[in-house]
Design a protein around this motif. Structure first.
Motif, PDB file in Angstrom:
ATOM      1  N   ALA A 276      22.938  61.972  29.714  1.00 59.46           N
ATOM      2  CA  ALA A 276      23.046  60.619  29.156  1.00 59.46           C
ATOM      3  C   ALA A 276      21.730  59.870  29.316  1.00 59.46           C
ATOM      4  N   HIS A 277      21.090  60.038  30.448  1.00 56.57           N
ATOM      5  CA  HIS A 277      19.798  59.389  30.687  1.00 56.57           C
ATOM      6  C   HIS A 277      18.714  60.016  29.814  1.00 56.57           C
ATOM      7  N   ILE A 278      18.710  61.319  29.760  1.00 57.82           N
ATOM      8  CA  ILE A 278      17.701  62.032  28.960  1.00 57.82           C
ATOM      9  C   ILE A 278      17.812  61.636  27.495  1.00 57.82           C
ATOM     10  N   GLU A 279      19.032  61.544  26.988  1.00 54.15           N
ATOM     11  CA  GLU A 279      19.233  61.176  25.586  1.00 54.15           C
ATOM     12  C   GLU A 279      18.777  59.748  25.321  1.00 54.15           C
ATOM     13  N   SER A 280      19.066  58.828  26.247  1.00 60.29           N
ATOM     14  CA  SER A 280      18.647  57.433  26.063  1.00 60.29           C
ATOM     15  C   SER A 280      17.132  57.302  26.101  1.00 60.29           C
ATOM     16  N   ILE A 281      16.498  58.000  27.024  1.00 59.30           N
ATOM     17  CA  ILE A 281      15.030  57.983  27.099  1.00 59.30           C
ATOM     18  C   ILE A 281      14.433  58.565  25.823  1.00 59.30           C
ATOM     19  N   GLN A 282      14.993  59.676  25.356  1.00 61.78           N
ATOM     20  CA  GLN A 282      14.472  60.310  24.153  1.00 61.78           C
ATOM     21  C   GLN A 282      14.649  59.418  22.937  1.00 61.78           C
ATOM     22  N   GLU A 283      15.761  58.693  22.885  1.00 58.92           N
ATOM     23  CA  GLU A 283      15.980  57.745  21.780  1.00 58.92           C
ATOM     24  C   GLU A 283      14.899  56.670  21.775  1.00 58.92           C
ATOM     25  N   ALA A 284      14.560  56.169  22.969  1.00 59.92           N
ATOM     26  CA  ALA A 284      13.505  55.156  23.055  1.00 59.92           C
ATOM     27  C   ALA A 284      12.156  55.733  22.626  1.00 59.92           C
ATOM     28  N   ILE A 285      11.886  56.968  23.034  1.00 60.34           N
ATOM     29  CA  ILE A 285      10.639  57.620  22.629  1.00 60.34           C
ATOM     30  C   ILE A 285      10.603  57.795  21.117  1.00 60.34           C
ATOM     31  N   ASP A 286      11.718  58.245  20.553  1.00 64.45           N
ATOM     32  CA  ASP A 286      11.786  58.460  19.109  1.00 64.45           C
ATOM     33  C   ASP A 286      11.645  57.151  18.337  1.00 64.45           C
ATOM     34  N   THR A 287      12.060  56.049  18.940  1.00 65.61           N
ATOM     35  CA  THR A 287      11.922  54.743  18.295  1.00 65.61           C
ATOM     36  C   THR A 287      10.474  54.291  18.250  1.00 65.61           C
ATOM     37  N   GLY A 288       9.655  54.809  19.176  1.00 62.03           N
ATOM     38  CA  GLY A 288       8.234  54.480  19.135  1.00 62.03           C
ATOM     39  C   GLY A 288       7.627  54.011  20.441  1.00 62.03           C
ATOM     40  N   TYR A 289       8.396  54.050  21.527  1.00 60.93           N
ATOM     41  CA  TYR A 289       7.879  53.593  22.817  1.00 60.93           C
ATOM     42  C   TYR A 289       7.191  54.735  23.556  1.00 60.93           C
ATOM     43  N   ASP A 290       6.051  54.432  24.197  1.00 62.28           N
ATOM     44  CA  ASP A 290       5.347  55.456  24.962  1.00 62.28           C
ATOM     45  C   ASP A 290       5.385  55.200  26.465  1.00 62.28           C
ATOM     46  N   HIS A 291       5.995  54.090  26.886  1.00 56.97           N
ATOM     47  CA  HIS A 291       6.255  53.796  28.290  1.00 56.97           C
ATOM     48  C   HIS A 291       7.715  53.360  28.404  1.00 56.97           C
ATOM     49  N   VAL A 292       8.534  54.190  29.030  1.00 59.83           N
ATOM     50  CA  VAL A 292       9.965  53.909  29.160  1.00 59.83           C
ATOM     51  C   VAL A 292      10.296  53.849  30.641  1.00 59.83           C
ATOM     52  N   TYR A 293      10.899  52.744  31.070  1.00 58.63           N
ATOM     53  CA  TYR A 293      11.215  52.646  32.490  1.00 58.63           C
ATOM     54  C   TYR A 293      12.677  52.283  32.697  1.00 58.63           C
ATOM     55  N   ILE A 294      13.238  52.809  33.791  1.00 56.29           N
ATOM     56  CA  ILE A 294      14.663  52.730  34.055  1.00 56.29           C
ATOM     57  C   ILE A 294      14.958  51.684  35.123  1.00 56.29           C
ATOM     58  N   HIS A 295      15.997  50.897  34.889  1.00 60.64           N
ATOM     59  CA  HIS A 295      16.447  49.908  35.871  1.00 60.64           C
ATOM     60  C   HIS A 295      17.790  50.360  36.434  1.00 60.64           C
ATOM     61  N   GLN A 296      17.811  50.751  37.695  1.00 61.96           N
ATOM     62  CA  GLN A 296      19.046  51.093  38.388  1.00 61.96           C
ATOM     63  C   GLN A 296      19.682  49.821  38.919  1.00 61.96           C
ATOM     64  N   ILE A 297      20.859  49.482  38.401  1.00 62.23           N
ATOM     65  CA  ILE A 297      21.562  48.257  38.790  1.00 62.23           C
ATOM     66  C   ILE A 297      22.333  48.495  40.082  1.00 62.23           C
ATOM     67  N   GLY A 298      22.204  47.557  41.024  1.00 62.62           N
ATOM     68  CA  GLY A 298      22.987  47.627  42.249  1.00 62.62           C
ATOM     69  C   GLY A 298      22.188  48.067  43.456  1.00 62.62           C
ATOM     70  N   ALA A 299      22.864  48.067  44.592  1.00 59.14           N
ATOM     71  CA  ALA A 299      22.201  48.304  45.865  1.00 59.14           C
ATOM     72  C   ALA A 299      21.771  49.752  46.062  1.00 59.14           C
ATOM     73  N   ASP A 300      22.481  50.690  45.440  1.00 65.04           N
ATOM     74  CA  ASP A 300      22.213  52.108  45.696  1.00 65.04           C
ATOM     75  C   ASP A 300      21.088  52.615  44.795  1.00 65.04           C
ATOM     76  N   GLN A 301      19.874  52.317  45.184  1.00 66.54           N
ATOM     77  CA  GLN A 301      18.715  52.771  44.425  1.00 66.54           C
ATOM     78  C   GLN A 301      18.477  54.274  44.598  1.00 66.54           C
ATOM     79  N   GLU A 302      18.788  54.790  45.759  1.00 66.44           N
ATOM     80  CA  GLU A 302      18.510  56.193  46.031  1.00 66.44           C
ATOM     81  C   GLU A 302      19.295  57.120  45.115  1.00 66.44           C
ATOM     82  N   ALA A 303      20.485  56.697  44.681  1.00 75.86           N
ATOM     83  CA  ALA A 303      21.278  57.544  43.785  1.00 75.86           C
ATOM     84  C   ALA A 303      20.514  57.834  42.506  1.00 75.86           C
TER      85      ALA A 303
END
Length: 317
Positions: A276-303
């Motif tokens: 699910a993450h890989i597909e979302s990142i790839q969609e952003a890349i295909d849209t034209g973005y060359d820097h894609v960054y992920i925001h993990q919501i909540g206290a459990d950043q390590e997950a």
């Protein structure tokens, strides 16, 4: 080559935690980190809002090779662009690799705190363009006097400058703003795989193209939805509400309209699979973005950090 990054959420964590997360993101193998710039969090549940330039000083001194970004800063109302220019120059001088500077027209939530007038978006975009002009003048290292429509600077000179001036990446969420971003920006900044980047490119925009994806990695999809609904229900607000509501109390009231089902069906990645993450990142890349960054919501950043280290980042090598 696409760069993958990790969000340091100033709305959810204090400065020392943000520094620790930056160190861990570098260890995991992310290409860059980006820290948000807020005076208030969106919601009370988020609970934090440290001064971003102090956090950036700690981050810059703690990482070794990873790029660093701030996204996005509003250099127009709450803080004069001459002051932001000095903050950017100092931070960029400390960053070991490259610093990306994101700017936008801001939100009333953060910009009203000194009691200044909150103008319509067209005027805020004009103010942003002049603010960028002021900052670029100061980054030359020359003495600057500027007397414009919105800002005055008198006999100002920056003595501490980086070896490389960072690109000014302008945030935009509509066609008109994207055209303005193309005219005076060095890059583009957005949230999600929005195709407004195409409007920016059509208007002649050039430079790095950054976008943020929201996610919640948890024990199950239901747990992710619940956490995202509690911590980041503001993502479900429509239209211009995010820019026009003045306090966290107003956001609390507005987000009562956002249900857990809205979160499940919205843009936040709550499905618990690497694909699910890989597909979302790839969609952003295909849209034209060359820097894609992920925001993990909540206290459990390590997950999220562990998932990216073991399953997601290797798939983009």
């Amino acid at each position: 080559m696409t760069q993958l990054g990790y969000t340091l959420s100033s709305e959810e964590f204090g400065p020392n935690e943000l520094v620790n997360q930056a160190e861990r993101a570098e260890e995991v193998g992310f290409d860059f980190v980006s820290v948000s710039d807020h005076y208030h969090p969106w919601l009370e549940a988020q609970g934090e809002s440290p001064f971003v330039w102090s956090s950036l000083g700690g981050i810059a001194a703690s990482v070794e090779e990873i790029d660093v970004a701030v996204g996005v800063t509003c250099p127009t109302i709450k803080t004069h662009p001459a002051i932001i220019a000095q903050a950017v120059a100092t931070t960029a001088a400390m960053v070991p690799e490259k610093f990306y500077f994101g700017v936008g027209t801001g939100e009333l939530l953060n910009e009203h705190v000194l009691g200044d007038h909150w103008p319509e978006h067209r005027v805020r975009l004009e103010m942003l363009e002049e603010a960028v002009e002021v900052m670029r003048e100061l980054w030359t290292g020359e003495q600057v006097s500027h007397h414009g429509e919105h800002y005055d600077v008198q006999n100002a000179r920056l003595f501490t400058l980086p070896d490389e001036i960072p690109p000014v990446c302008v945030s935009a969420f509509g066609e008109r703003a994207a055209q303005g971003a193309a005219e005076f920006g060095d890059g583009f900044w957005s949230v999600g795989p929005q195709d407004v980047v195409e409007d920016w490119e059509d208007a002649g925009g050039e430079g790095p193209r950054l976008t943020q994806l929201h996610a919640c990695v948890a024990d199950s999809e239901d747990a992710a939805v619940a956490t995202a609904h509690e911590q980041w229900a503001n993502s479900g607000l429509p239209g211009e509400l995010a820019a026009e509501l003045p306090t966290t109390a107003h956001f609390e009231q507005a987000t009562r309209m956002v249900s857990e089902e809205d979160i499940r069906e919205g843009s936040i990645i709550t499905e618990q699979s690497a694909d699910a993450h890989i597909e979302s990142i790839q969609e952003a890349i295909d849209t034209g973005y060359d820097h894609v960054y992920i925001h993990q919501i909540g206290a459990d950043q390590e997950a999220a950090l562990a998932l990216y280290e073991n399953e997601i980042l290797p798939s983009f090598d």
